[in-house]
Design an enzyme around this catalytic site. Structure first.
Site, PDB file in Angstrom:
ATOM      1  N   ASP A  39      54.945  17.177-107.455  1.00 20.79           N
ATOM      2  CA  ASP A  39      54.900  16.279-107.035  1.00 20.79           C
ATOM      3  C   ASP A  39      55.948  16.022-108.577  1.00 20.79           C
ATOM      4  OD1 ASP A  39      54.678  12.869-107.392  1.00 20.79           O
ATOM      5  OD2 ASP A  39      54.873  12.857-109.598  1.00 20.79           O
ATOM      6  N   TYR A  44      63.313  12.958-112.341  1.00 19.19           N
ATOM      7  CA  TYR A  44      62.592  13.865-113.186  1.00 19.19           C
ATOM      8  C   TYR A  44      64.077  14.820-113.385  1.00 19.19           C
ATOM      9  CZ  TYR A  44      58.138  11.937-112.092  1.00 19.19           C
ATOM     10  OH  TYR A  44      57.306  10.553-111.977  1.00 19.19           O
ATOM     11  N   LYS A  69      60.382  11.117-105.288  1.00 21.41           N
ATOM     12  CA  LYS A  69      60.969   9.997-105.025  1.00 21.41           C
ATOM     13  C   LYS A  69      62.208   8.918-104.983  1.00 21.41           C
ATOM     14  CE  LYS A  69      56.685  10.067-107.818  1.00 21.41           C
ATOM     15  NZ  LYS A  69      56.960  11.474-108.774  1.00 21.41           N
ATOM     16  N   HIS A 102      60.625   5.021-106.026  1.00 21.87           N
ATOM     17  CA  HIS A 102      59.608   5.063-107.146  1.00 21.87           C
ATOM     18  C   HIS A 102      59.191   3.679-108.129  1.00 21.87           C
ATOM     19  CE1 HIS A 102      59.943   8.701-110.787  1.00 21.87           C
ATOM     20  NE2 HIS A 102      59.296   7.364-111.100  1.00 21.87           N
TER      21      HIS A 102
END
Ligand SMILES: NC(=O)c1ccc[n+]([C@@H]2O[C@H](COP(=O)([O-])OP(=O)(O)OC[C@H]3O[C@@H](n4cnc5c(N)ncnc54)[C@H](OP(=O)(O)O)[C@@H]3O)[C@@H](O)[C@H]2O)c1
Length: 276
Positions: A39, A44, A69, A102
């Site tokens: 994931d 990120y 996402k 997200h």
């Protein structure tokens, strides 16, 4: 998932892991153990590190489950499609197994939050129809966000990734998703590491000869949810994966359900503030 695509019951969360060498070591060990679901998210800032680590591990693409996402600055039909293509390029893949929004557009910042979510979702549906992504979903959506989406969606999300763990049961949205056959994927299944000192968890863990983290993850599994714990410790990768060989009794499940709030991330998706 309701479209028939199989998703592993446990995956590896990658939030806050950015260093390329760390990612390579973690993914290499994770694949050895048996993890197949990774994931990540544009937010990120680690998609390139994930992409490189996956390529170096040499696992055939069809044996992997890559989930990504779209960030809040990429909402709307065209922007979300562009976001997906950018992410795939960084991950060095020609398709994603799961693509998620997200965060829902928040009423605090957008009067037309429902229209924005509907337009972004149209882009997600297009990606799905084009076969670029095998499944589409959302994160942090409440029942009212999903009810609004239903008015315009031709396909409802297959997954809702939400924070849910002992002390934070999220009963309303969990019940809604069950009714709508939306699979719950649990983010922060260990309450971001903050709930592991809870006495009930520790006592059940002690009786079973397990760790509090394993009890949390087993609880998630028995609730029929997918868990994506994050660790930057290769030993904990194995610990977190080792929860298929024991069971929690109904009484233990009830005891865990009764744990009061004891930590977690706890962001209200109606209040989330957007950044870069
Ligand atoms: N969609 C969203 O909005 C959203 C939000 C949050 C998270 N997520 C996803 O969910 C994943 C997991 O959530 P999270 O990172 O917030 O938290 P989490 O998985 O609930 O907990 C991670 C924390 O617990 C520690 N930990 C992990 N395994 C442990 C073990 N066996 N024993 C003791 N401590 C342990 C980790 O420390 P060490 O690293 O030192 O082991 C880290 O501090 C994220 O990485 C991300 O992929 C999504």
């Amino acid at each position: 998932m309701k479209n028939g695509v199989q998703i592993p019951r446990i995956g590896m969360g990658t939030w806050q892991i950015q260093d390329r060498e760390t990612m390579k070591n973690l993914l290499s060990r994770a694949f050895e153990i048996g993890y197949r679901l990774i994931d990540t998210a544009a937010a990120y800032s680690n998609e390139m590190a994930v992409g490189r680590a996956v390529a170096e591990a040499g696992i055939p693409r069809d044996k992997l489950f890559l989930s990504d996402k779209a960030w809040n600055t990429y909402r709307g039909y065209d922007r979300v499609k562009e976001a997906c293509k950018r992410s795939m390029k960084k991950l060095k893949t020609d398709h994603l197994d799961l693509y998620l929004i997200h965060w829902p557009a928040s009423p605090r910042l957008h009067e037309d939050w429902a229209d924005i979510n509907a337009d972004t979702w149209r882009g997600m549906e297009a990606l799905y129809k084009e076969g670029v992504v095998r499944a589409i979903g959302v994160c942090n959506f409440k029942a009212r966000h999903l009810e609004e989406l239903k008015k315009t969606a031709s396909t409802m999300p297959m997954v809702n990734q939400i924070e849910c763990h002992p002390g934070m049961l999220q009963k309303d949205i969990v019940e809604y998703c069950r009714k709508e056959q939306i699979l719950i994927e649990v983010s922060s299944p260990l309450g971001n590491g903050q709930i592991l000192g809870n006495e009930t968890l520790k006592s059940i863990a002690g009786e079973k000869g397990r760790s509090a983290a394993q009890v949390c993850l087993r609880w998630t599994l028995q609730k029929g949810m997918v868990a994506i714990p994050k660790t930057s410790d290769t030993k904990r990768l194995l610990e977190n994966y080792s929860m298929f060989d024991f069971e929690l009794s109904d009484k233990e499940m009830e005891q865990i359900d009764g744990i009061p709030y004891c930590g977690g991330i706890g962001i209200d998706s109606d209040e989330v503030i957007e950044f870069g």
